[in-house]
Design an enzyme around this catalytic site. Sequence first.
Site, PDB file in Angstrom:
ATOM      1  N   CYS A  70       0.097   1.022 -17.678  1.00 51.02           N
ATOM      2  CA  CYS A  70      -0.867   2.120 -17.862  1.00 51.02           C
ATOM      3  C   CYS A  70      -0.890   2.638 -19.297  1.00 51.02           C
ATOM      4  CB  CYS A  70      -0.561   3.267 -16.905  1.00 51.02           C
ATOM      5  SG  CYS A  70      -0.561   2.750 -15.187  1.00 51.02           S
ATOM      6  N   HIS A  76      -3.696   9.873 -19.161  1.00 51.82           N
ATOM      7  CA  HIS A  76      -3.826   8.786 -18.190  1.00 51.82           C
ATOM      8  C   HIS A  76      -3.965   9.416 -16.812  1.00 51.82           C
ATOM      9  CE1 HIS A  76      -3.126   5.463 -15.648  1.00 51.82           C
ATOM     10  NE2 HIS A  76      -1.884   5.786 -15.348  1.00 51.82           N
ATOM     11  N   ASN A  87      -6.387   5.610 -10.018  1.00 51.71           N
ATOM     12  CA  ASN A  87      -5.631   5.176 -11.194  1.00 51.71           C
ATOM     13  C   ASN A  87      -6.141   3.802 -11.634  1.00 51.71           C
ATOM     14  OD1 ASN A  87      -3.756   4.248 -13.031  1.00 51.71           O
ATOM     15  ND2 ASN A  87      -1.959   4.803 -11.820  1.00 51.71           N
TER      16      ASN A  87
HETATM   17  N1  COA Z   1      -0.971   8.416   3.555  1.00 53.70           N
HETATM   18  C1  COA Z   1      -0.209   9.145   4.345  1.00 53.70           C
HETATM   19  N2  COA Z   1       1.111   9.280   4.190  1.00 53.70           N
HETATM   20  C2  COA Z   1       1.675   8.622   3.166  1.00 53.70           C
HETATM   21  C3  COA Z   1       0.923   7.828   2.291  1.00 53.70           C
HETATM   22  C4  COA Z   1      -0.458   7.738   2.528  1.00 53.70           C
HETATM   23  N3  COA Z   1      -1.281   6.994   1.735  1.00 53.70           N
HETATM   24  N4  COA Z   1       1.742   7.311   1.371  1.00 53.70           N
HETATM   25  C5  COA Z   1       2.976   7.749   1.625  1.00 53.70           C
HETATM   26  N5  COA Z   1       2.932   8.542   2.720  1.00 53.70           N
HETATM   27  C6  COA Z   1       4.030   9.227   3.376  1.00 53.70           C
HETATM   28  C7  COA Z   1       5.361   8.639   3.020  1.00 53.70           C
HETATM   29  O1  COA Z   1       5.625   7.538   3.866  1.00 53.70           O
HETATM   30  C8  COA Z   1       6.279   9.794   3.277  1.00 53.70           C
HETATM   31  O2  COA Z   1       6.529   9.867   4.653  1.00 53.70           O
HETATM   32  P1  COA Z   1       8.002  10.198   5.201  1.00 53.70           P
HETATM   33  O3  COA Z   1       8.322  11.554   4.631  1.00 53.70           O
HETATM   34  O4  COA Z   1       7.825  10.175   6.668  1.00 53.70           O
HETATM   35  O5  COA Z   1       8.874   9.119   4.657  1.00 53.70           O
HETATM   36  C9  COA Z   1       5.431  11.020   2.924  1.00 53.70           C
HETATM   37  O6  COA Z   1       4.075  10.544   2.890  1.00 53.70           O
HETATM   38  C10 COA Z   1       5.754  11.641   1.590  1.00 53.70           C
HETATM   39  O7  COA Z   1       5.902  10.621   0.637  1.00 53.70           O
HETATM   40  P2  COA Z   1       6.350  10.940  -0.799  1.00 53.70           P
HETATM   41  O8  COA Z   1       6.584   9.629  -1.486  1.00 53.70           O
HETATM   42  O9  COA Z   1       7.430  11.944  -0.811  1.00 53.70           O
HETATM   43  O10 COA Z   1       5.045  11.664  -1.385  1.00 53.70           O
HETATM   44  P3  COA Z   1       4.847  12.207  -2.832  1.00 53.70           P
HETATM   45  O11 COA Z   1       4.483  13.624  -2.745  1.00 53.70           O
HETATM   46  O12 COA Z   1       5.925  11.797  -3.782  1.00 53.70           O
HETATM   47  O13 COA Z   1       3.528  11.429  -3.294  1.00 53.70           O
HETATM   48  C11 COA Z   1       2.807   9.522  -4.560  1.00 53.70           C
HETATM   49  C12 COA Z   1       3.546  10.013  -3.342  1.00 53.70           C
HETATM   50  C13 COA Z   1       2.871   8.000  -4.600  1.00 53.70           C
HETATM   51  C14 COA Z   1       1.381   9.973  -4.492  1.00 53.70           C
HETATM   52  C15 COA Z   1       3.477  10.109  -5.827  1.00 53.70           C
HETATM   53  O14 COA Z   1       4.835   9.928  -5.780  1.00 53.70           O
HETATM   54  C16 COA Z   1       2.939   9.528  -7.112  1.00 53.70           C
HETATM   55  O15 COA Z   1       1.790   9.719  -7.451  1.00 53.70           O
HETATM   56  N6  COA Z   1       3.779   8.811  -7.874  1.00 53.70           N
HETATM   57  C17 COA Z   1       3.365   8.226  -9.159  1.00 53.70           C
HETATM   58  C18 COA Z   1       2.446   7.132  -8.854  1.00 53.70           C
HETATM   59  C19 COA Z   1       1.714   6.507  -9.977  1.00 53.70           C
HETATM   60  O16 COA Z   1       0.582   6.807 -10.185  1.00 53.70           O
HETATM   61  N7  COA Z   1       2.285   5.558 -10.675  1.00 53.70           N
HETATM   62  C20 COA Z   1       1.576   4.733 -11.582  1.00 53.70           C
HETATM   63  C21 COA Z   1       2.104   4.757 -12.963  1.00 53.70           C
HETATM   64  S1  COA Z   1       1.837   6.258 -13.761  1.00 53.70           S
END
Ligand code: COA
Length: 357
Positions: free
Chosen positions: A114, A254, A284
């Site tokens: 990214c 980004h 993204n």
């Molecule tokens: N729909 C519904 N539930 C989902 C889901 C989806 N698409 N994706 C994950 N979950 C669930 C998980 O399984 C988890 O369930 P559990 O608690 O029963 O295990 C719960 O939602 C919470 O997951 P968590 O990972 O704690 O959520 P979060 O608040 O950290 O958000 C992301 C997850 C991926 C959105 C976030 O961590 C993020 O944006 N990370 C950076 C990602 C990115 O853009 N990276 C690219 C480079 S910059």
Amino acid sequence: MAKNALVTGWGFYAPSRVMTNAELERIVDTSDEWITSRTGIKERRIASDEETTSFMSVRAGRAALEKAHLRPQDVQLVIVGTCSPDYLFPATACLVQTELGATRAGAFDVEAACTSFITALAIARGMIVSGAVQNALVIGAERLSRLLNWKDRTTCVLFGDGAGAAVLEASNASVGIESTVLHGDGSKGEMLMVQAGGSKRPASAETIERGQHFITMAGGEVFKLAVKSMADAAEEAIAEAGLTLDDIDILIPHQANVRIIDGVAKRLRFPPEKVFINIQRYGNTSAASIPIAICEAEATGRLRRGDKVLLVAFGGGFTWGAAVLEWFGAHDGVRPLSPLERAGRALEDVVERVRPI
Ligand code: COA
């Protein structure tokens, strides 16, 4: 030697196919409410079979060249930032260079996930300021939909396809790209990666069976690192430009997650109304997200001549970086040519006309 590298053209391409959160609800166990509240994304664009990374790059690049009034044959460098190239090689930039007719340009790809667009921008700026080239077409383009596991709800809801481009030209004006900073940390690379398909783990029936050609990510860890790293890089780039945060008119980050963007602004104590966000419509798009956002910020009047702009990104690798620039905008009407350029072009046109078929 030029004093500076100026952005004189910009353009983007987004596939027309829109995939909404409602559509994703029918594919994986997710909900519009979850995706919106956790990421800010409402919809993303998905490329058709025809819309490869090079296809989108060519369209974004052409629009940027037109805006800059720069002919493809006058382009000296084409850099494509991407982690979803058409092929391992040849470089996507070579395909783009040929398709555009940029026959005299050097061409190569940059892969910093990214952060690829900012990385490509830093390279192009360095080559312009050193006098190695007079101009460069810098493109960020991704077709991540083809690297997603559409059964993995933790990743498939996050990404989208598209391309954005900028033309950089040598300038003796004091405005332009004022600083760039780049960082990397490979020790945590496995937190966001595509495991197979490279030379370490080439494609095999086994890698396909295991789904190792898809993006995998430890989202929570990436999230925390992204906020801190982006804020640190932003401060560093501002200081290197000899500015303070108060001097910055617009932050174009980004677009990975609206909560990451909010976290960065909060950490920097930067006014949220000065932050440009369009993740709700694209998801993204990795290397493409900043140049697409630049185009939309300009088109909506959020980015104006004289504005001090802060770009900042974080991505797989890990890689992160930032850039500060003063926005000049388009040449009004015809791009002014130096007398030497004018004479050179007249000669070229004559040669073109008398060249045997
Ligand atoms: N729909 C519904 N539930 C989902 C889901 C989806 N698409 N994706 C994950 N979950 C669930 C998980 O399984 C988890 O369930 P559990 O608690 O029963 O295990 C719960 O939602 C919470 O997951 P968590 O990972 O704690 O959520 P979060 O608040 O950290 O958000 C992301 C997850 C991926 C959105 C976030 O961590 C993020 O944006 N990370 C950076 C990602 C990115 O853009 N990276 C690219 C480079 S910059």
